[in-house]
Write a protein that holds these residues in place. Structure first.
Motif, PDB file in Angstrom:
ATOM      1  N   ILE A  38      91.643  19.456  53.167  1.00  0.00           N
ATOM      2  CA  ILE A  38      91.339  18.907  54.580  1.00  0.00           C
ATOM      3  C   ILE A  38      92.657  19.012  55.455  1.00  0.00           C
ATOM      4  CG2 ILE A  38      90.995  16.610  55.993  1.00  0.00           C
ATOM      5  CD1 ILE A  38      89.514  15.252  53.408  1.00  0.00           C
ATOM      6  N   LEU A  39      92.323  20.025  56.461  1.00  0.00           N
ATOM      7  CA  LEU A  39      93.517  20.361  57.215  1.00  0.00           C
ATOM      8  C   LEU A  39      93.049  19.676  58.885  1.00  0.00           C
ATOM      9  CD1 LEU A  39      93.538  24.005  55.749  1.00  0.00           C
ATOM     10  CD2 LEU A  39      95.398  22.050  55.594  1.00  0.00           C
ATOM     11  N   ALA A  40      92.261  18.845  58.794  1.00  0.00           N
ATOM     12  CA  ALA A  40      91.844  18.803  60.125  1.00  0.00           C
ATOM     13  C   ALA A  40      92.981  18.058  61.179  1.00  0.00           C
ATOM     14  CB  ALA A  40      90.724  17.716  60.249  1.00  0.00           C
ATOM     15  N   SER A  41      92.626  18.226  62.564  1.00  0.00           N
ATOM     16  CA  SER A  41      93.419  17.805  63.640  1.00  0.00           C
ATOM     17  C   SER A  41      94.993  18.031  63.500  1.00  0.00           C
ATOM     18  CB  SER A  41      93.544  15.988  63.641  1.00  0.00           C
ATOM     19  OG  SER A  41      92.133  15.791  63.823  1.00  0.00           O
ATOM     20  N   ASN A  42      95.187  19.300  63.219  1.00  0.00           N
ATOM     21  CA  ASN A  42      96.574  19.886  63.247  1.00  0.00           C
ATOM     22  C   ASN A  42      96.236  21.064  64.361  1.00  0.00           C
ATOM     23  OD1 ASN A  42      98.304  19.116  60.944  1.00  0.00           O
ATOM     24  ND2 ASN A  42      96.408  19.633  59.874  1.00  0.00           N
ATOM     25  N   LYS A  43      97.399  21.927  64.418  1.00  0.00           N
ATOM     26  CA  LYS A  43      97.300  23.045  65.453  1.00  0.00           C
ATOM     27  C   LYS A  43      97.320  24.302  64.875  1.00  0.00           C
ATOM     28  CE  LYS A  43     100.123  19.923  68.349  1.00  0.00           C
ATOM     29  NZ  LYS A  43     101.386  19.730  69.038  1.00  0.00           N
ATOM     30  N   LEU A  44      96.565  24.616  63.933  1.00  0.00           N
ATOM     31  CA  LEU A  44      96.376  25.831  63.289  1.00  0.00           C
ATOM     32  C   LEU A  44      95.556  26.851  64.309  1.00  0.00           C
ATOM     33  CD1 LEU A  44      94.861  24.586  59.665  1.00  0.00           C
ATOM     34  CD2 LEU A  44      97.304  25.161  60.467  1.00  0.00           C
ATOM     35  N   GLN A  45      96.216  27.971  64.403  1.00  0.00           N
ATOM     36  CA  GLN A  45      95.508  29.114  65.141  1.00  0.00           C
ATOM     37  C   GLN A  45      94.674  30.157  64.276  1.00  0.00           C
ATOM     38  OE1 GLN A  45      98.584  30.362  67.838  1.00  0.00           O
ATOM     39  NE2 GLN A  45      98.459  28.489  69.015  1.00  0.00           N
ATOM     40  N   SER A  46      95.156  30.074  63.065  1.00  0.00           N
ATOM     41  CA  SER A  46      94.325  31.240  62.146  1.00  0.00           C
ATOM     42  C   SER A  46      94.387  30.411  60.683  1.00  0.00           C
ATOM     43  CB  SER A  46      95.000  32.356  62.126  1.00  0.00           C
ATOM     44  OG  SER A  46      96.392  32.316  61.639  1.00  0.00           O
ATOM     45  N   LEU A  47      93.424  30.842  59.877  1.00  0.00           N
ATOM     46  CA  LEU A  47      93.322  30.636  58.453  1.00  0.00           C
ATOM     47  C   LEU A  47      93.596  31.818  57.640  1.00  0.00           C
ATOM     48  CD1 LEU A  47      90.429  28.266  57.816  1.00  0.00           C
ATOM     49  CD2 LEU A  47      92.779  27.559  57.528  1.00  0.00           C
ATOM     50  N   SER A  48      94.496  31.656  56.712  1.00  0.00           N
ATOM     51  CA  SER A  48      94.857  32.878  55.845  1.00  0.00           C
ATOM     52  C   SER A  48      93.572  33.320  54.899  1.00  0.00           C
ATOM     53  CB  SER A  48      96.095  32.358  54.944  1.00  0.00           C
ATOM     54  OG  SER A  48      96.101  33.539  53.896  1.00  0.00           O
ATOM     55  N   GLU A  49      93.691  34.536  54.860  1.00  0.00           N
ATOM     56  CA  GLU A  49      92.689  35.001  53.577  1.00  0.00           C
ATOM     57  C   GLU A  49      92.739  34.525  52.295  1.00  0.00           C
ATOM     58  OE1 GLU A  49      89.993  37.083  54.530  1.00  0.00           O
ATOM     59  OE2 GLU A  49      90.369  37.719  56.409  1.00  0.00           O
TER      60      GLU A  49
END
Length: 553
Positions: A38-49
Motif C-alpha cells: 500500500i503506497l496510497a496518498s503519497n507524492k509518487l510521480q512514477s512506479l518503478s519497473e
C-alpha cells in the motif's frame, strides 16, 4: 519508493548478518513473500519497473498519488487480485494490464482517461470495475466478455450511449451511469437478470427504460433527467423495486398502476410537474418515504406535504374511502341515525382508528364526538381548523391508544396537563395557534418524535423540548425565537430536522455545527448576518461545516 521495498523478497534481512540465536517467531528464512503493498496518498510521480520483483502481490494500492503512467511490468504480477490506481493523473492504461488472470478488482476512478484498452474484456476474473470520473466517450465492446463482473461504475464521464452488449454481463448487480450524456438505454439491457441497482441520474433521458427481465431490480435512480411520461407498462415489470428516485424531471402524471410496486419503500417525485396523485398510492404497504415537494399539486395542501410521509399516506387512504359514497357526500341523516353519530364518522373510528372533527369552526368539541368512540381504540385525533381556546379535556380518555394529535389552526393559548398524560403520543401538531410556552410536564411524552409549533408566538425556544429524547423533528418556523442552546441540542441524538425559519435569531451559535445528526437545518428569514445566504443555500451539511469552522479553539 525506497529501493529496499522492491527488494524485500530478495535481500537477506539485517538480523541475518548478526550472529544471533533465533526464536521460532524470528526465523527469517521461513519468511513468506510480500502479498500486499500500500503506497496510497503519497507524492509518487512514477512506479518503478522493479515492481516485477514482487510476483506474490495480491493487492497493490497506489491511489491518491501523482502518477501519469503505469509500468508495463505490472503485467507480470500474475497473482494480483486487486489494483487501485484511482485519484491519479493517468491518461492511459498499459496493455500489459490485460495479462492479469486473477484480477478481481480494478479501480481507476478520478484519472484523466479518455479511452480504455480495447481488450479489457480479457480480464475474465474481474468482479469490480470503477472507471468513474474520467473523460471516457465510449466503452470497448469487449466489455461483454466480463461475465463475472458484479459492480460497474461508469459515472461522471462523457458517454452518449451504452453498448447493447453490456447485456451479456450475467452477474452484474450494480450499474452506475450517473452524470453522462445518455439519451436512451439499449432495450437489450432489460435482459440483465441479476441487476439490482441501476443509477441513471443526471443524464438526458426522455423516458424510463423498460426492464422486462430485471426481476431482481431493487433500486432505480433516474433523477435529474428530462423524463415526461411514466409508462404503466414499464412499472408492471418492476415487481421487486424498493427505491424509485425520479426527482427533478418533467413528469406530469403518476399512473394508477404504481400500486403494482408492492415492495416500494422510497418514492421520490420531488420537483416534477405532477398536478394530481392517484389516491391508491396510500395503499402501498411498505412505503416509508414519499417526496412530493416542488410539484403543482392541486389536490394536496402544502401544509400536508410538510407533515411527512405517514400523514400523507393516511390522507390519500382517507380519500379512497371518500370516493366510495360519491364525491365527499356525508351519508344522509335518516330516522335510524343517532343524533350523536350524525356529525361523527363512526366508520372512520372503527376501521381507521381516526377521530375527526375538523374544519367546523367549533368553540368546543361536542360531547357526542367523544361518546361515539365507545370502547374502540383511537390512534389519530384531528380537531384542526376550529375555534378551540384550550385542549379538549376529554382527550385524556384516549390516552391508552392515541399516538397522533392534530390541533392546528385553533386559538389555543396554553397547554393543559391533560395533554401530558397521552403517554403514547408520537406526533403532535399545534401549528397556527397563539402559544407562548410549553409546560415542563410535557417531559412525560417520552415517545414524541415530531412536534409542529409553526406560526405561534414563542419568544424563546421551549426548554422542555431539550428533554424529549425521542424527538426527531421540531418545526418552529414563523415564531419570534431569539436564541437556541447548541449544547442541549447536541444531546438530542435523534434530532434530524430543525426548522427555525422566520424567527428573530440575531446570531447562530457556532457550536450548533457540532449537531452532526441534523440532516435538515432551516434558518432562512432570520435577522442574523452570518452564515450568509450563499452558505445557507448550499444546504445543511455545508452550514454545519461552516459553523464548526467558526468555533473558537
Amino acid at each position: 519508493v525506497p529501493e529496499h521495498v522492491w527488494r524485500i523478497n530478495l535481500d537477506t534481512p539485517e538480523e541475518a548478518q548478526q550472529n544471533l540465536s533465533f526464536g521460532a517467531a524470528d526465523r527469517w528464512w521461513e519468511q513468506t513473500d510480500l502479498t500486499k503493498l500500500i503506497l496510497a496518498s503519497n507524492k509518487l510521480q512514477s512506479l518503478s519497473e522493479d515492481v516485477q520483483l514482487l510476483p506474490a502481490l495480491t493487492m497493490l494500492d497506489v491511489h491518491d498519488n501523482q502518477l501519469t503512467s503505469l509500468p508495463s511490468a505490472l503485467g507480470q504480477l500474475e497473482n494480483l487480485q486487486k489494483l487501485d490506481v484511482s485519484h491519479n493523473q493517468l491518461r492511459s492504461l498499459p496493455e500489459e494490464l490485460l495479462q492479469l488472470p486473477r484480477l478481481r478488482s480494478l479501480l481507476v476512478q478520478h484519472n484523466e482517461l479518455s479511452q480504455l484498452p480495447e481488450g479489457l474484456g480479457q480480464l475474465l476474473s474481474l468482479e469490480e470495475l470503477d472507471v468513474s470520473n474520467n473523460q471516457l466517450t465510449a466503452i470497448p465492446t469487449s466489455f461483454a466478455l466480463l461475465v463475472n463482473l458484479v459492480r460497474l461504475n461508469l459515472a461522471c464521464n462523457q458517454l452518449k450511449e451504452l453498448p447493447a452488449d453490456l447485456s451479456a454481463m450475467k452477474s452484474l448487480r450494480q450499474l452506475d451511469c450517473t452524470k453522462n450524456y445518455l439519451e436512451t438505454v439499449p432495450p437489450k439491457l432489460a435482459t440483465m437478470a441479476s441487476l439490482e441497482q441501476l443509477y441513471l441520474r443526471k443524464n438526458k433521458l426522455r423516458s424510463l427504460p423498460e426492464f422486462p427481465s430485471c426481476k431482481l431490480l431493487k433500486e432505480l435512480h433516474a433523477g435529474e433527467n428530462q423524463i415526461e411520461i411514466l409508462n404503466a407498462e414499464n412499472l408492471r415489470q418492476l415487481s421487486s423495486l424498493c427505491v424509485l428516485e425520479l426527482r427533478d424531471n418533467k413528469i406530469k402524471a403518476v399512473p394508477e398502476e404504481i400500486t403494482v410496486l408492492q415492495k416500494l419503500e422510497r418514492l421520490d417525485l420531488a420537483n416534477n410537474d405532477i398536478s394530481r396523485l392517484p389516491y391508491t398510492l396510500g395503499n402501498l404497504p411498505q412505503l416509508k418515504f414519499l417526496a412530493l415537494e416542488g410539484n403543482p399539486l392541486r389536490t394536496i395542501r402544502r401544509d400536508l406535504l410538510q407533515k411527512g410521509t405517514q400523514e400523507l399516506l393516511k390522507y390519500l387512504r382517507s380519500k379512497i374511502q371518500d370516493e366510495g359514497p360519491g364525491p365527499n357526500e356525508e351519508p344522509p341523516v335518516t330516522a335510524m341515525t343517532l343524533p350523536s353519530q350524525s356529525k361523527v364518522n363512526v366508520h372512520a373510528i372503527t376501521t381507521l382508528k381516526l377521530l375527526e372533527y375538523s374544519d367546523k369552526q367549533a368553540a368546543e368539541i361536542p360531547a357526542a364526538v367523544f361518546d361515539a368512540v365507545g370502547t374502540n381504540p383511537v390512534a389519530t385525533v384531528n380537531f384542526s381548523k376550529n375555534q378551540l381556546r384550550e385542549i379538549p379535556p376529554r382527550l385524556v380518555e384516549l390516552k391508552d391508544s392515541v399516538c397522533d394529535v392534530s390541533l392546528g389552526f385553533n386559538k389555543i393559548s396554553c397547554i393543559s396537563p391533560e395533554l401530558c398524560l397521552l403517554h403514547k403520543l408520537t406526533h403532535l401538531d399545534l401549528r397556527n395557534n397563539v402559544l407562548t410556552a410549553l409546560p415542563e410536564e410535557m417531559e412525560a411524552l417520552k415517545r414524541l418524535h415530531t412536534i409542529n409549533l409553526a406560526f405561534n408566538r414563542f419568544k424563546v425556544f421551549p426548554s422542555v423540548l431539550y428533554h424529549l429524547p425521542a424527538l426527531e423533528t421540531i418545526l418552529l418556523s414563523n415564531n419570534q425565537v431569539g436564541s437556541i442552546d447548541p449544547v442541549q441540542l447536541k444531546g438530542m441524538d435523534k434530532l434530524g430536522t430543525l426548522d427555525l425559519q422566520n424567527n428573530d435569531l440575531l446570531q447562530v451559535p457556532p457550536e450548533l455545527g457540532n449537531c452532526e445528526n441534523l440532516r435538515s437545518l432551516l434558518l432562512e428569514g432570520n435577522p442574523f448576518r452570518t452564515p450568509r445566504a450563499a452558505v445557507l443555500a448550499k444546504g445543511t451539511a455545508a452550514v454545519l461545516e461552516y459553523l464548526r469552522s467558526r468555533i473558537p479553539t
